[in-house]
Write an enzyme that holds these catalytic residues in place. Sequence first.
Site, mmCIF file in Angstrom:
data_model
loop_
_atom_site.group_PDB
_atom_site.id
_atom_site.type_symbol
_atom_site.label_atom_id
_atom_site.label_comp_id
_atom_site.label_asym_id
_atom_site.label_seq_id
_atom_site.Cartn_x
_atom_site.Cartn_y
_atom_site.Cartn_z
ATOM 1 N N ASP A 1 4.755 1.464 -2.531
ATOM 2 C CA ASP A 1 4.510 1.183 -1.121
ATOM 3 C C ASP A 1 5.508 1.948 -0.268
ATOM 4 O OD1 ASP A 1 2.463 -0.485 -1.746
ATOM 5 O OD2 ASP A 1 3.573 -2.344 -1.444
ATOM 6 N N CYS A 2 5.088 2.286 0.943
ATOM 7 C CA CYS A 2 5.944 3.061 1.838
ATOM 8 C C CYS A 2 7.303 2.400 2.013
ATOM 9 C CB CYS A 2 5.246 3.220 3.191
ATOM 10 S SG CYS A 2 6.190 4.166 4.408
#
Length: 392
Positions: A243-244
Site C-alpha cells: 500500500d502507498c
Amino acid sequence: MPSDSTDPNAPKVPLTAIDDFYVQARLKENNIPQHLKIRIIHVDDDIIVLDKPANLRSVPGHADSPIDTTIKLHRPSDRLTAVEAWIQAIKSISPEDNDSYKNEHVKELLHNIRRTNNLSSIPRKLEPFARYVFRNRKRLLPSHVDDELVSDKNNEPPQKKQRKNDTKQPSMPPSVRSAADEAFSIIQRLHIPLMNLPTPTEDWESAQGQLRLLGYGDFANENTHKSSTTTKNCKLHVVHRLDCQTSGVLLFARNPESASKLCKSWRERDAVKKMYLAHVMCWPPYENQKLEEGTIELPLAASRTERIKWEVRELDDGGKPSTTKWKIYKEDADSAEESTKEGVVLELHPITGRTHQLRIHCAEVGSGIVGDSLYGDSPVPWDADTLAVENR
C-alpha cells in the site's frame, strides 16, 4: 561500478553492484524529496529488492486520483467510455482529413472504415485491428489488394492443390499491414484524448518509476544498453505491491522466468513469510486479558455498499476465510510495559492475503491502526504521514 557523476546528460548505466551514494545522487537529480527516495537493498540478473518508504506508490498510477480513499470516485459526465470514444474517433475522420495523408492505401482504408455500419465491431487493439482489415480487405481496400495478392501469387513457386479441409490462411501482404498500422495509429491519436483519461503519475512518484530513472526497466529503446546481461532484463515484472502508506521491502523480477517462480511462491506462500508492524492505540487482548499473541480469524468480503471497502461477513454469506497471527512487538524487555502509554505496536503475520485484511482485523479486535481513515474507530481527514504500518 557506475560513475558517481551527477551530470544530467550522463548515460543511465544499469547497476551490477550497489552503490547507495550513486543511487541517491541520481535520484537527487530529479528533485525527489528525501523521505520519498527508495533504497536499493540487492540487485542481480534476476531480481531487484528495495526498501520503499511510506507515502510512495509501489507502481505508477493516476496523478489526480484522491489521496483520501474515503472519497468515492465517479466518472465525469463528459468522459466517454473506451468504445464510445473509439466510435467518435472514427466518425471524426473527415474526407478532407484524408487528403492530408500521402499514403493512398491509408486514405482509402480510413474512408471505408468510417463507412462501416457497426463501428463498435472494429477492434481497438493493433493486432486484431490488422487482422480485421485483412479479413475485410475487399471492402476496405478494394483498389489495390487484389493486384497485390495476384502479384504475390505470381512470385511464389507452384504449390500443390490444397485439400478441401486445409485451414491454412493466406499471409498478410506488407502493403495491407502497413496501411493497417498507420490507420490504427491515426485513429488511436484521436481516440485517447476523447476518453479524458486521468493524468498518469510521474516516474519519481512510484518505486517502479524511480527504478526507471536509475536505468532499470527501460532498456528496449536505449542504445547504451547492448550487453547480454541487460538486454534480457528490459522489463521489470511486478511480483507484489505494498500500500502507498506502507513502508517496507519490495521486490521486482527482471525476467519472465524469475517472475513466474516468484509469483508462484507468493501465491502458494511456501517460501514467502510476511511480517508487518502496526501501531494501535487500544488492544484489549493484551491490555485486558494479558495475552501477548493470538490468531484472528474473521472472514472478509467486498462491501456491498462502499466500493473501495471490505467488511466482515460470514462464510455462508459470501465471506472468504481470513487469518492473521499477531503478537506484541518487543524491541527490548521494557518496551512492552511502556507501549501501553502510547498504544501498542503489533507484529502481524497475514496467513491469507485479503484486501485490507490487517486493517479490518485490527479495527475489529482493537482500535484500528493509527491513521487509518477507512476502518479506525474515529476516521479522520486523510493525513499521509500518519498511517503506521511497516512491512518487514
